[in-house]
Design a protein around this motif. Structure first.
Motif, mmCIF file in Angstrom:
data_model
loop_
_atom_site.group_PDB
_atom_site.id
_atom_site.type_symbol
_atom_site.label_atom_id
_atom_site.label_comp_id
_atom_site.label_asym_id
_atom_site.label_seq_id
_atom_site.Cartn_x
_atom_site.Cartn_y
_atom_site.Cartn_z
ATOM 1 N N SER A 63 -59.120 -38.496 -38.423
ATOM 2 C CA SER A 63 -59.380 -39.826 -37.859
ATOM 3 C C SER A 63 -59.250 -39.801 -36.343
ATOM 4 O O SER A 63 -60.042 -40.426 -35.627
ATOM 5 C CB SER A 63 -58.406 -40.850 -38.453
ATOM 6 O OG SER A 63 -58.603 -40.998 -39.841
ATOM 7 N N GLY A 64 -58.263 -39.069 -35.844
ATOM 8 C CA GLY A 64 -58.098 -38.960 -34.401
ATOM 9 C C GLY A 64 -59.279 -38.281 -33.741
ATOM 10 O O GLY A 64 -59.729 -38.700 -32.665
ATOM 11 N N ALA A 65 -59.810 -37.252 -34.390
ATOM 12 C CA ALA A 65 -60.980 -36.556 -33.843
ATOM 13 C C ALA A 65 -62.199 -37.477 -33.826
ATOM 14 O O ALA A 65 -62.997 -37.462 -32.875
ATOM 15 C CB ALA A 65 -61.276 -35.303 -34.671
ATOM 16 N N LEU A 66 -62.362 -38.294 -34.863
ATOM 17 C CA LEU A 66 -63.471 -39.243 -34.909
ATOM 18 C C LEU A 66 -63.360 -40.260 -33.772
ATOM 19 O O LEU A 66 -64.366 -40.616 -33.153
ATOM 20 C CB LEU A 66 -63.497 -39.978 -36.250
ATOM 21 C CG LEU A 66 -63.783 -39.145 -37.500
ATOM 22 C CD1 LEU A 66 -63.865 -40.045 -38.724
ATOM 23 C CD2 LEU A 66 -65.064 -38.343 -37.350
ATOM 24 N N GLN A 67 -62.150 -40.697 -33.496
ATOM 25 C CA GLN A 67 -61.948 -41.652 -32.404
ATOM 26 C C GLN A 67 -62.329 -41.030 -31.067
ATOM 27 O O GLN A 67 -62.965 -41.672 -30.230
ATOM 28 C CB GLN A 67 -60.495 -42.117 -32.379
ATOM 29 C CG GLN A 67 -60.126 -43.037 -33.535
ATOM 30 C CD GLN A 67 -58.670 -43.462 -33.481
ATOM 31 O OE1 GLN A 67 -57.929 -43.069 -32.584
ATOM 32 N NE2 GLN A 67 -58.258 -44.270 -34.450
ATOM 33 N N LEU A 68 -61.961 -39.772 -30.863
ATOM 34 C CA LEU A 68 -62.335 -39.075 -29.631
ATOM 35 C C LEU A 68 -63.856 -38.992 -29.495
ATOM 36 O O LEU A 68 -64.405 -39.209 -28.411
ATOM 37 C CB LEU A 68 -61.731 -37.667 -29.625
ATOM 38 C CG LEU A 68 -60.209 -37.579 -29.491
ATOM 39 C CD1 LEU A 68 -59.747 -36.130 -29.707
ATOM 40 C CD2 LEU A 68 -59.760 -38.074 -28.114
ATOM 41 N N ALA A 69 -64.519 -38.681 -30.605
ATOM 42 C CA ALA A 69 -65.985 -38.589 -30.579
ATOM 43 C C ALA A 69 -66.602 -39.941 -30.266
ATOM 44 O O ALA A 69 -67.548 -40.040 -29.482
ATOM 45 C CB ALA A 69 -66.501 -38.053 -31.909
ATOM 46 N N ASN A 70 -66.072 -40.997 -30.878
ATOM 47 C CA ASN A 70 -66.607 -42.343 -30.644
ATOM 48 C C ASN A 70 -66.386 -42.805 -29.207
ATOM 49 O O ASN A 70 -67.140 -43.644 -28.702
ATOM 50 C CB ASN A 70 -65.961 -43.336 -31.616
ATOM 51 C CG ASN A 70 -66.384 -43.112 -33.059
ATOM 52 O OD1 ASN A 70 -67.454 -42.556 -33.320
ATOM 53 N ND2 ASN A 70 -65.550 -43.515 -34.000
ATOM 54 N N GLY A 72 -66.712 -40.865 -26.719
ATOM 55 C CA GLY A 72 -67.509 -40.009 -25.859
ATOM 56 C C GLY A 72 -66.762 -38.811 -25.310
ATOM 57 O O GLY A 72 -67.270 -38.103 -24.441
ATOM 58 N N ARG A 73 -65.573 -38.552 -25.820
ATOM 59 C CA ARG A 73 -64.773 -37.404 -25.364
ATOM 60 C C ARG A 73 -65.137 -36.194 -26.229
ATOM 61 O O ARG A 73 -64.361 -35.712 -27.037
ATOM 62 C CB ARG A 73 -63.296 -37.755 -25.433
ATOM 63 C CG ARG A 73 -62.934 -38.925 -24.523
ATOM 64 C CD ARG A 73 -61.660 -39.641 -24.918
ATOM 65 N NE ARG A 73 -60.475 -38.820 -24.770
ATOM 66 C CZ ARG A 73 -59.247 -39.226 -25.075
ATOM 67 N NH1 ARG A 73 -59.061 -40.476 -25.525
ATOM 68 N NH2 ARG A 73 -58.215 -38.426 -24.932
ATOM 69 N N THR A 74 -66.348 -35.718 -26.019
ATOM 70 C CA THR A 74 -66.947 -34.720 -26.903
ATOM 71 C C THR A 74 -66.151 -33.430 -26.966
ATOM 72 O O THR A 74 -65.877 -32.906 -28.051
ATOM 73 C CB THR A 74 -68.391 -34.420 -26.456
ATOM 74 O OG1 THR A 74 -69.154 -35.636 -26.485
ATOM 75 C CG2 THR A 74 -69.036 -33.399 -27.370
ATOM 76 N N ASP A 75 -65.789 -32.881 -25.817
ATOM 77 C CA ASP A 75 -65.079 -31.602 -25.803
ATOM 78 C C ASP A 75 -63.740 -31.707 -26.529
ATOM 79 O O ASP A 75 -63.362 -30.807 -27.296
ATOM 80 C CB ASP A 75 -64.856 -31.131 -24.367
ATOM 81 C CG ASP A 75 -66.165 -30.724 -23.687
ATOM 82 O OD1 ASP A 75 -67.130 -30.431 -24.416
ATOM 83 O OD2 ASP A 75 -66.206 -30.700 -22.445
ATOM 84 N N GLU A 76 -63.025 -32.799 -26.306
ATOM 85 C CA GLU A 76 -61.741 -32.993 -26.978
ATOM 86 C C GLU A 76 -61.931 -33.151 -28.478
ATOM 87 O O GLU A 76 -61.145 -32.619 -29.281
ATOM 88 C CB GLU A 76 -61.023 -34.215 -26.405
ATOM 89 C CG GLU A 76 -60.589 -34.068 -24.955
ATOM 90 C CD GLU A 76 -59.968 -35.350 -24.427
ATOM 91 O OE1 GLU A 76 -58.859 -35.696 -24.875
ATOM 92 O OE2 GLU A 76 -60.605 -36.005 -23.578
ATOM 93 N N ALA A 77 -62.972 -33.878 -28.853
ATOM 94 C CA ALA A 77 -63.253 -34.062 -30.276
ATOM 95 C C ALA A 77 -63.575 -32.729 -30.942
ATOM 96 O O ALA A 77 -63.066 -32.433 -32.034
ATOM 97 C CB ALA A 77 -64.407 -35.040 -30.465
ATOM 98 N N LEU A 78 -64.378 -31.926 -30.284
ATOM 99 C CA LEU A 78 -64.745 -30.619 -30.852
ATOM 100 C C LEU A 78 -63.532 -29.703 -30.946
ATOM 101 O O LEU A 78 -63.385 -28.945 -31.924
ATOM 102 C CB LEU A 78 -65.842 -29.969 -30.007
ATOM 103 C CG LEU A 78 -67.223 -30.624 -30.104
ATOM 104 C CD1 LEU A 78 -68.192 -29.986 -29.115
ATOM 105 C CD2 LEU A 78 -67.775 -30.517 -31.527
ATOM 106 N N ASP A 79 -62.655 -29.752 -29.950
ATOM 107 C CA ASP A 79 -61.433 -28.944 -30.009
ATOM 108 C C ASP A 79 -60.567 -29.372 -31.196
ATOM 109 O O ASP A 79 -60.035 -28.525 -31.927
ATOM 110 C CB ASP A 79 -60.633 -29.087 -28.707
ATOM 111 C CG ASP A 79 -61.283 -28.345 -27.545
ATOM 112 O OD1 ASP A 79 -62.133 -27.477 -27.804
ATOM 113 O OD2 ASP A 79 -60.940 -28.642 -26.382
ATOM 114 N N ALA A 80 -60.424 -30.688 -31.375
ATOM 115 C CA ALA A 80 -59.603 -31.196 -32.473
ATOM 116 C C ALA A 80 -60.208 -30.820 -33.829
ATOM 117 O O ALA A 80 -59.494 -30.431 -34.758
ATOM 118 C CB ALA A 80 -59.463 -32.713 -32.357
ATOM 119 N N LEU A 81 -61.519 -30.912 -33.940
ATOM 120 C CA LEU A 81 -62.193 -30.568 -35.194
ATOM 121 C C LEU A 81 -62.113 -29.067 -35.466
ATOM 122 O O LEU A 81 -61.954 -28.644 -36.611
ATOM 123 C CB LEU A 81 -63.645 -31.030 -35.143
ATOM 124 C CG LEU A 81 -63.845 -32.553 -35.178
ATOM 125 C CD1 LEU A 81 -65.280 -32.911 -34.812
ATOM 126 C CD2 LEU A 81 -63.487 -33.128 -36.549
#
Length: 221
Positions: A63-70, A72-81
């Protein structure tokens, strides 16, 4: 004392003697068995609780990674995923792979997204339903970023009459054929959707519109 009372007392004494004999012979084994059952039960309950806790933690991270993606924090979202894919629990590693591919597509990295979906679809350890969805997602991206052959390679195996994803798979191939100006093939595929009573309403309506568009284009040429 009546004869009946005497017999009952004798039987009771015999039963007690038998129980004492059984206990002397098997008492330790009975105790050990009870301990093993209790230990196994405690272990099972503990294992389920541990798995549930791990799944909950993975769900929170997802859920946290989805929030990062939403956001627009793409790099952080990809790192979390990516981290979740590496050490997540339950279905979350596979979901992380699928979501990471989607994030890449949304960021415009279409080739990387297609490769990521292809990787999931080729992984025999992934459930078949998710592999099929990954194959379809790659095909849909390739409608605008590949050839008809690229799309058909992924979508055609999903277009069988018994496959639940057949409508979307046929639509992807039809759109790719239309972009390639293969109007005959495109019309055939769109008509398959129109004539399928199980096709979703929106999908059928789009197919009907495209059939009319193609017919108008062909007659006007």
């Amino acid at each position: 004392m009546s004869d009946e009372s005497f017999v009952r007392e004798v039987n009771e004494e015999l039963r007690q003697d038998q129980l004492k004999a059984v206990w002397r012979r098997y008492g330790m084994a009975i105790v050990a068995g009870v301990i093993l059952v209790l230990a196994a039960t405690a272990g099972y309950v503990g294992w389920n609780y541990w798995n549930e806790q791990r799944a909950n933690q993975s769900g929170d991270r997802f859920s946290g990674a989805l929030q990062l993606a939403n956001q627009g924090r793409t790099d952080e979202a990809l790192d979390a995923l990516s981290q979740l894919e590496a050490d997540g629990h339950g279905a979350y590693p596979v979901l992380a792979r699928m979501r990471a591919a989607t994030v890449r597509a949304e960021a415009g990295d279409f080739q990387e997204a297609i490769e990521a979906f292809d990787s999931v679809s080729a992984d025999s350890a992934v459930p078949a339903s998710i592999r099929d969805m990954a194959r379809l997602r790659a095909a849909l991206l390739l409608v605008d970023h590949g050839t008809y052959g690229d799309v058909a390679t992924r979508a055609e195996p999903l277009s069988d009459d018994t496959n639940a994803l057949r409508h979307s798979a046929r639509e992807a191939m039809a759109l790719a054929a239309w972009r390639a100006e293969d109007f005959e093939n495109a019309q055939r595929l769109f008509e398959m959707i129109v004539n399928d009573s199980a096709a979703p309403t929106n999908t059928r309506q789009r197919a009907e519109m495209m059939v009319e568009l193609i017919a108008g284009s062909v007659s006007g040429s």
